[in-house]
Design an enzyme around this catalytic site. Structure first.
Site, PDB file in Angstrom:
ATOM      1  N   HIS B  65      48.972 -51.638 -40.779  1.00  0.00           N
ATOM      2  CA  HIS B  65      49.368 -50.859 -41.959  1.00  0.00           C
ATOM      3  C   HIS B  65      50.809 -50.349 -41.838  1.00  0.00           C
ATOM      4  O   HIS B  65      51.584 -50.365 -42.795  1.00  0.00           O
ATOM      5  CB  HIS B  65      48.382 -49.686 -42.130  1.00  0.00           C
ATOM      6  CG  HIS B  65      48.774 -48.734 -43.217  1.00  0.00           C
ATOM      7  ND1 HIS B  65      49.365 -47.518 -42.963  1.00  0.00           N
ATOM      8  CD2 HIS B  65      48.670 -48.842 -44.563  1.00  0.00           C
ATOM      9  CE1 HIS B  65      49.593 -46.905 -44.109  1.00  0.00           C
ATOM     10  NE2 HIS B  65      49.193 -47.674 -45.094  1.00  0.00           N
ATOM     11  N   GLU B  68      53.121 -53.092 -42.642  1.00  0.00           N
ATOM     12  CA  GLU B  68      53.156 -53.327 -44.093  1.00  0.00           C
ATOM     13  C   GLU B  68      54.223 -52.435 -44.745  1.00  0.00           C
ATOM     14  O   GLU B  68      54.962 -52.862 -45.622  1.00  0.00           O
ATOM     15  CB  GLU B  68      51.778 -53.057 -44.702  1.00  0.00           C
ATOM     16  CG  GLU B  68      51.721 -53.162 -46.213  1.00  0.00           C
ATOM     17  CD  GLU B  68      50.884 -52.074 -46.848  1.00  0.00           C
ATOM     18  OE1 GLU B  68      49.715 -51.912 -46.467  1.00  0.00           O
ATOM     19  OE2 GLU B  68      51.424 -51.362 -47.718  1.00  0.00           O
ATOM     20  N   HIS B  69      54.296 -51.196 -44.290  1.00  0.00           N
ATOM     21  CA  HIS B  69      55.324 -50.288 -44.830  1.00  0.00           C
ATOM     22  C   HIS B  69      56.723 -50.743 -44.423  1.00  0.00           C
ATOM     23  O   HIS B  69      57.651 -50.730 -45.218  1.00  0.00           O
ATOM     24  CB  HIS B  69      55.108 -48.874 -44.287  1.00  0.00           C
ATOM     25  CG  HIS B  69      54.111 -48.078 -45.069  1.00  0.00           C
ATOM     26  ND1 HIS B  69      54.388 -46.842 -45.592  1.00  0.00           N
ATOM     27  CD2 HIS B  69      52.825 -48.337 -45.417  1.00  0.00           C
ATOM     28  CE1 HIS B  69      53.325 -46.375 -46.222  1.00  0.00           C
ATOM     29  NE2 HIS B  69      52.356 -47.257 -46.118  1.00  0.00           N
ATOM     30  N   GLU B 141      50.354 -39.885 -45.961  1.00  0.00           N
ATOM     31  CA  GLU B 141      49.321 -40.758 -46.525  1.00  0.00           C
ATOM     32  C   GLU B 141      47.968 -40.476 -45.851  1.00  0.00           C
ATOM     33  O   GLU B 141      46.930 -40.443 -46.510  1.00  0.00           O
ATOM     34  CB  GLU B 141      49.728 -42.234 -46.329  1.00  0.00           C
ATOM     35  CG  GLU B 141      48.871 -43.192 -47.130  1.00  0.00           C
ATOM     36  CD  GLU B 141      49.290 -44.651 -46.969  1.00  0.00           C
ATOM     37  OE1 GLU B 141      50.322 -44.919 -46.335  1.00  0.00           O
ATOM     38  OE2 GLU B 141      48.561 -45.515 -47.476  1.00  0.00           O
TER      39      GLU B 141
END
Lengths: 424, 425
Positions: B65, B68-69, B141
């Site tokens: 994840h 991905e950022h 997040e």
């Protein structure tokens, strides 16, 4: 793609978009009324009770079996709020494998709408009490999605004296008052008098759909059609609300009024501020300052209100609010680059044009268009956006006025009660 | 380039496997204004242990994840998201337990945007400074999702269901685990998994397939990289916890019932197992099931009730979730219903479920994003999504009975609940 829009029966308008591009066909029926807490609870509850059973299919299991047998046709209750107007009805989607799907879907929809399961001449007490409990639970559960809850609350505070602030689910108190008898009374009057918008998109022509829909309404006695009142919202000014909850992330929402006649320039301003990944809020408040994960801005066309929001660390509430307001002030002072305008326009135009690639997007677009009395197609709206000049953008942003600042936070209230920002 | 046609479906698929191992799939959509592309990497949050230079490497949780950022970041300090904005395209990305995907849709300059997609995903730019900045954003997040009862109930379910398999861990990681991620960690994982032989490119729209193939072949590296062995551990048959409860501010308790079973999820057999699992979830707890309609009818659950099957390498899990004041009663009802269905599933009921399932799949052809997502998932498991429509017809009621009997046993079932004792006492 052909579109025809006509009144086919008193107060019943049918919009048909004939298209062979999709596997899916969609039909929606939306009855409309001016909103209040009482009306909202009744209008939300009504299609859910109707969906519980009909004379021929008296319970959910029978209905579900019939729908599965039609290749999983869906007939779902739907209630939506547009400013001070609410719509209530059903949205259906189906595939046409055997060639008679429209006929069968509209027939079953008609049963649900006009031939509900009754006990002693009124709705089943069991069904009404079950759905009432569900509705009250749903109202209570609105706090589960913190940002949505923050939006609900700022709406209540911004439009405290009018119907614009009413939540589309209504209130627990109003829901509690609804009985099988009172809801049935509401139903009879509602389907008889409420203006109704019907939308269809799929493989059938206007005439074919009009034929089936007219047959469906044959069992409904239409009376004098109610008129929807046209009102304008009264905005609160300089209000600050801070609510405490057991949350690890705070939700900040800043609401503004927008004294504008055309919605698209206001939407473009909103997009420049917080519409996407090139917006001021995303590039500066999120990417450069790392003050939040989620941030953006949204324009509500019916209320003519703009909201800027951010999910933030509760300890950074002050800094984040100043950072969000700074981006707005930058627009007010004309600090908008040609690139920002161009990127926002392209994003909006793309969004409008792709509306025509989804039957559900078209359904939502055209229902809003009917209520706004704006018959511009997505392509025409895209052309209008393309033609917006810088001067119009600068004029529009100066028509925005601060109304309410709402903060949902987990920290002590005392720590976040700050001096009021100067009202623009 | 191969054209795949399917009986009774008004949709074809053009596919091609490049020399570097990348599989490209194009779904032609004549007349659509929007075109959509997804570059998916067969790398998700569960891929934390793998061979690296002959030794086993274990990364911190949440790297997929985090990557991905970071992959959007450009050497000039800009962000690929902004480059897409010049044409009005809408780019985005997501990370799941088994996949990371980058995608965009737009109405103009599709090939230009496709080139941007292929270029930015394959040109990483990680610095100590931008890694540190991202730790702040992802920290927010994590706070945001941890405030959602629906997220918490799922996270707790997975950690109760699995004790060894990394499906037990959060996709996003924890504040502590992402604090351990460095520039070096990102490069190690990126260089291992972000290679064409571990990716697929799925496109839907009014586009020329040969141009898509040509762009991919000219932009992506040409060599075929051998992929490392991944280690998911030896998951025991029993769950790690049969019950898990957490208190949060939620007016109505939220629940998730989960069950797991070691089973093939790849290849022909895996495809069939997946379709059987999806049908079994519908038969047991779908909208027309006796379980749902009776629990809804007596007010035990609300319409916020869902059943789904989840697929991981070597394991299938089933989840039934919703809101209820009596989650334990729901679990009892599930066991009772499974007992009945294990003795046999009514054939006419099952045939209706199959029709409904097929209808839903046909409707999914209109949703380009989910169509490409399903196909990417299928490519990584070694089949094509549209083949599942034919398989549905081959499955009979007895197969569902046997599947449910095998799946729902007390030792491999768990109940996760989010409750607010203060409110509900």
């Amino acid at each position: 793609m052909n579109m025809t829009y006509k009144e086919i029966l008193p107060g019943i308008k049918l919009r048909v978009i004939e298209s062979t591009r999709f596997e899916t066909n969609c039909i929606s029926v939306s009855f409309m009324a001016g909103i209040s807490d009482e009306v909202a609870s009744n209008m939300t509850l009504l299609p859910r009770v109707l969906r519980r059973g009909t004379t021929k299919h008296p319970n959910m299991k029978c209905l579900a079996a019939a729908l599965d047998d039609m290749y999983g046709t869906r007939i779902e209750p739907i209630s939506r709020k547009y400013g001070d107007v609410m719509t209530s009805g059903f949205i259906c989607d189906f595939v046409d494998v055997d060639g008679d799907a429209l006929k069968n879907t509209v027939k079953l929809l008609g049963e649900i709408l006009f031939d509900p399961m009754l006990c002693d001449g009124i709705f089943s007490e069991d069904y009404v009490s079950g759905e009432r409990v569900n509705l009250i639970d749903e109202i209570k559960s609105e706090i589960n999605s913190k940002m949505s809850y923050a939006f609900k609350k700022i709406n209540e505070h911004m439009f405290e004296d009018g119907s614009f602030g009413v939540d589309e689910l209504g209130t627990e108190e109003e829901a509690e008052k609804i009985s099988a008898k009172s809801l049935y009374r509401f139903y009879r009057k509602f389907v008889s008098e409420a203006p109704c918008e019907i939308f269809f998109c799929g493989k059938y022509s206007f005439d074919e759909v009009a034929y089936e829909v007219s047959k469906m309404f044959a069992g409904c006695q239409r009376g004098k059609i109610a008129k929807l009142a046209v009102t304008t919202p009264e905005f609160a000014r300089g209000k600050r609300i801070c609510e405490k909850m057991d949350v690890s992330q705070a939700c900040l929402v800043i609401g503004m009024s927008a004294d504008v006649s055309d919605i698209y320039p206001a939407k473009l301003v909103t997009s420049i501020i917080g519409g996407g990944t090139t917006s001021k809020l995303f590039t500066n408040v999120r990417e450069k300052e790392s003050l939040c994960y989620s941030t953006g801005a949204t324009f509500h066309s019916f209320e003519k209100a703009m909201f800027m929001y951010a999910g933030i660390d509760p300890n950074n509430a002050d800094i984040a609010e100043k950072a969000v307001m700074r981006e707005f002030e930058n627009c007010v002072h004309g600090n908008i680059t040609d690139e920002e305008i161009s990127d926002s326009k392209k994003g909006m135009i793309d969004g409008l044009l792709t509306t025509e690639d989804s039957i559900f997007s078209m359904e939502a677009f055209w229902l809003r268009a009917s209520l706004l009395n704006d018959e511009r197609t997505p392509s025409e709206a895209a052309a209008a956006v393309k033609n917006i000049k810088r001067e119009m953008i600068e004029k529009t942003v100066n028509d925005f006025r601060l109304s309410t600042v709402y903060l949902l936070t987990g920290t002590e209230v005392e720590k976040v009660e700050r001096k009021l920002l100067s009202e623009h | 380039m191969k054209e795949n046609c399917y009986p009774n479906i008004n949709q074809k698929m053009i596919s091609h496997t490049c020399g570097n191992g990348l599989k490209i799939c194009v779904f032609p959509k004549p007349g659509f204004r929007r075109s959509y592309a997804m570059l998916a990497v067969n790398y998700g949050s569960i891929d934390i242990s793998f061979d690296l230079g002959g030794e086993k490497y274990t990364s911190p949780l949440g790297v997929a994840h985090f990557l991905e950022h970071k992959v959007f970041e450009q050497p000039d300090g800009g962000n690929a998201l902004q480059i897409f904005a010049k044409t009005g395209a809408s780019p985005n990305a997501f990370t799941g337990k088994t996949m990371t995907a980058y995608h965009f849709s737009g109405t103009e300059k599709f090939m230009h945007n496709l080139e941007i997609l292929l270029s930015f995903v394959t040109s990483p730019y990680f610095t100590d400074e931008n890694v540190k900045k991202e730790q702040g954003i992802i920290g927010q997040e994590i706070s945001m999702v941890n405030d959602r009862p629906g997220w918490r109930v799922y996270e707790n379910l997975m950690s109760s269901l699995y004790s060894v398999h990394p499906a037990k861990d959060s996709i996003i990681g924890t504040v502590e685990s992402i604090g351990q991620i460095t520039r070096d960690t990102l490069f190690k994982c990126y260089n291992t998994f972000y290679v064409p032989s571990n990716m697929t490119l799925c496109v839907a729209g009014d586009v020329a397939p040969e141009k898509v193939i040509s762009a991919a072949e000219s932009i992506l590296r040409r060599d075929k990289v051998i992929l490392p062995e991944r280690d998911y551990g030896n998951e025991p048959g029993a769950v790690s916890r049969k019950y898990c409860e957490e208190n949060m501010e939620t007016p109505i308790p939220v629940f998730a019932i989960g069950t797991k079973c070691a089973m093939k999820t790849a290849g022909e057999e895996g495809m069939r197992n997946r379709v059987v699992a999806e049908l079994a979830a519908d038969v047991l707890a779908g909208p027309a099931s006796s379980l749902y309609t009776s629990l809804y009818g007596d007010g035990t659950v609300s319409s916020d009730f869902d059943s789904e099957a989840m697929f991981f390498p070597g394991s299938i899990a089933m989840m039934i979730s919703g809101e209820s004041r009596e989650p334990k009663r729901v679990l009892e009802a599930v066991y009772k219903r499974v007992e009945r269905l294990s003795d046999g599933v009514d054939v006419s009921y099952f045939n209706r479920i199959k029709k409904a399932n097929l209808g839903m799949k046909l409707r999914s052809l209109d949703k380009v994003k989910s169509l490409c997502h399903e196909q990417a998932d299928a490519v990584f498991a070694g089949y094509d999504y549209l083949d599942t429509m034919e398989i549905i017809n081959e499955i009979d009621a007895d197969e569902i009975s046997a599947f449910l009997k095998k799946f729902f046993k007390e030792e491999n079932t768990t109940l996760s609940v989010i409750d607010n004792k203060q409110v509900n006492e």
